[in-house]
Design a protein around this motif. Structure first.
Motif, PDB file in Angstrom:
ATOM      1  N   MET A   1       0.839  -1.167   0.000  1.00 12.45           N
ATOM      2  CA  MET A   1       0.000   0.000   0.000  1.00 12.45           C
ATOM      3  C   MET A   1       0.889   1.237   0.000  1.00 12.45           C
ATOM      4  N   ASN A   2       0.776   2.054  -0.995  1.00 12.19           N
ATOM      5  CA  ASN A   2       1.638   3.214  -1.138  1.00 12.19           C
ATOM      6  C   ASN A   2       0.934   4.509  -0.776  1.00 12.19           C
ATOM      7  N   ILE A   3      -0.072   4.437   0.036  1.00 12.04           N
ATOM      8  CA  ILE A   3      -0.825   5.621   0.429  1.00 12.04           C
ATOM      9  C   ILE A   3      -0.168   6.234   1.659  1.00 12.04           C
ATOM     10  N   ALA A   4       0.116   7.532   1.582  1.00  8.89           N
ATOM     11  CA  ALA A   4       0.664   8.240   2.741  1.00  8.89           C
ATOM     12  C   ALA A   4      -0.491   8.627   3.657  1.00  8.89           C
ATOM     13  N   LEU A   5      -0.384   8.229   4.896  1.00  7.52           N
ATOM     14  CA  LEU A   5      -1.455   8.499   5.858  1.00  7.52           C
ATOM     15  C   LEU A   5      -0.962   9.483   6.900  1.00  7.52           C
ATOM     16  N   SER A   6      -1.874  10.341   7.327  1.00  4.70           N
ATOM     17  CA  SER A   6      -1.527  11.297   8.369  1.00  4.70           C
ATOM     18  C   SER A   6      -1.537  10.598   9.730  1.00  4.70           C
ATOM     19  N   ARG A   7      -1.047  11.308  10.719  1.00  6.85           N
ATOM     20  CA  ARG A   7      -0.995  10.749  12.076  1.00  6.85           C
ATOM     21  C   ARG A   7      -2.405  10.492  12.611  1.00  6.85           C
ATOM     22  N   VAL A   8      -3.329  11.387  12.320  1.00  7.65           N
ATOM     23  CA  VAL A   8      -4.709  11.223  12.783  1.00  7.65           C
ATOM     24  C   VAL A   8      -5.347   9.990  12.143  1.00  7.65           C
ATOM     25  N   GLU A   9      -5.079   9.776  10.845  1.00  6.50           N
ATOM     26  CA  GLU A   9      -5.628   8.605  10.166  1.00  6.50           C
ATOM     27  C   GLU A   9      -5.033   7.311  10.734  1.00  6.50           C
ATOM     28  N   LEU A  10      -3.748   7.318  11.029  1.00  3.95           N
ATOM     29  CA  LEU A  10      -3.121   6.141  11.630  1.00  3.95           C
ATOM     30  C   LEU A  10      -3.667   5.858  13.027  1.00  3.95           C
ATOM     31  N   GLN A  11      -3.945   6.907  13.791  1.00  4.41           N
ATOM     32  CA  GLN A  11      -4.534   6.722  15.117  1.00  4.41           C
ATOM     33  C   GLN A  11      -5.933   6.131  15.010  1.00  4.41           C
ATOM     34  N   GLU A  12      -6.680   6.573  14.010  1.00  2.00           N
ATOM     35  CA  GLU A  12      -8.028   6.043  13.804  1.00  2.00           C
ATOM     36  C   GLU A  12      -7.966   4.569  13.403  1.00  2.00           C
ATOM     37  N   ILE A  13      -7.029   4.227  12.522  1.00  2.24           N
ATOM     38  CA  ILE A  13      -6.867   2.825  12.126  1.00  2.24           C
ATOM     39  C   ILE A  13      -6.475   1.982  13.340  1.00  2.24           C
ATOM     40  N   ALA A  14      -5.554   2.484  14.149  1.00  4.61           N
ATOM     41  CA  ALA A  14      -5.117   1.747  15.340  1.00  4.61           C
ATOM     42  C   ALA A  14      -6.277   1.545  16.316  1.00  4.61           C
ATOM     43  N   LYS A  15      -7.091   2.567  16.482  1.00  2.00           N
ATOM     44  CA  LYS A  15      -8.227   2.489  17.412  1.00  2.00           C
ATOM     45  C   LYS A  15      -9.240   1.437  16.954  1.00  2.00           C
ATOM     46  N   TYR A  16      -9.599   1.466  15.685  1.00  2.00           N
ATOM     47  CA  TYR A  16     -10.605   0.531  15.196  1.00  2.00           C
ATOM     48  C   TYR A  16     -10.026  -0.859  14.945  1.00  2.00           C
ATOM     49  N   HIS A  17      -8.732  -0.938  14.731  1.00  2.00           N
ATOM     50  CA  HIS A  17      -8.093  -2.251  14.635  1.00  2.00           C
ATOM     51  C   HIS A  17      -8.169  -2.960  15.984  1.00  2.00           C
ATOM     52  N   ARG A  18      -7.894  -2.231  17.036  1.00  4.20           N
ATOM     53  CA  ARG A  18      -7.989  -2.808  18.379  1.00  4.20           C
ATOM     54  C   ARG A  18      -9.438  -3.224  18.679  1.00  4.20           C
ATOM     55  N   LEU A  19     -10.405  -2.411  18.260  1.00  2.00           N
ATOM     56  CA  LEU A  19     -11.813  -2.752  18.454  1.00  2.00           C
ATOM     57  C   LEU A  19     -12.170  -4.017  17.673  1.00  2.00           C
TER      58      LEU A  19
END
Length: 117
Positions: A1-19
């Motif tokens: 995946m070559n998409i650059a993600l912002s810190r906020v987007e990574l935090q959102e992914i981490a939050k919902y990944h844990r969920l």
């Protein structure tokens, strides 16, 4: 995946990944309760609660990973097929892990800590 993600987007992914990982554990617990509890009302309630958590977690993680709407609908429908639903959750777990690792985020057993991203 070559998409650059912002810190906020990574935090959102981490939050919902844990969920999503918690919903996976809830699904396992619901299946165990369905087979071991003789009280059908309790086991049905536990299974419905776990299913609702799975659908919510899958939707939020898919939205944060920018997965197409058509794919998300197919993923949600597949949750109602016993083993295919488990494989769907594991597929989404794998996608989230790859995105997080590609961004250089340390991912542990229960996902990445959103506050450490």
């Amino acid at each position: 995946m070559n998409i650059a993600l912002s810190r906020v987007e990574l935090q959102e992914i981490a939050k919902y990944h844990r969920l999503l990982l918690w919903s996976l554990l809830a699904a396992i617990a619901a299946n165990l309760s369905y087979t071991s509890v003789e009280e059908t009302f309790i086991s049905i309630f536990v299974c419905l609660a776990a299913s609702a958590l799975q659908i919510f977690a899958l939707y939020k993680l898919g939205k944060s990973l920018k997965i197409s709407t058509t794919s998300m609908i197919l993923f949600m429908i597949s949750l109602f097929i016993p083993l295919i639903g488990l494989l769907t959750l594991l597929l989404m777990h794998d996608k989230a892990m790859k995105v997080m690792k590609a961004a250089g985020v340390k991912v542990g057993f229960m996902g990445a800590d959103p506050s450490s991203v």
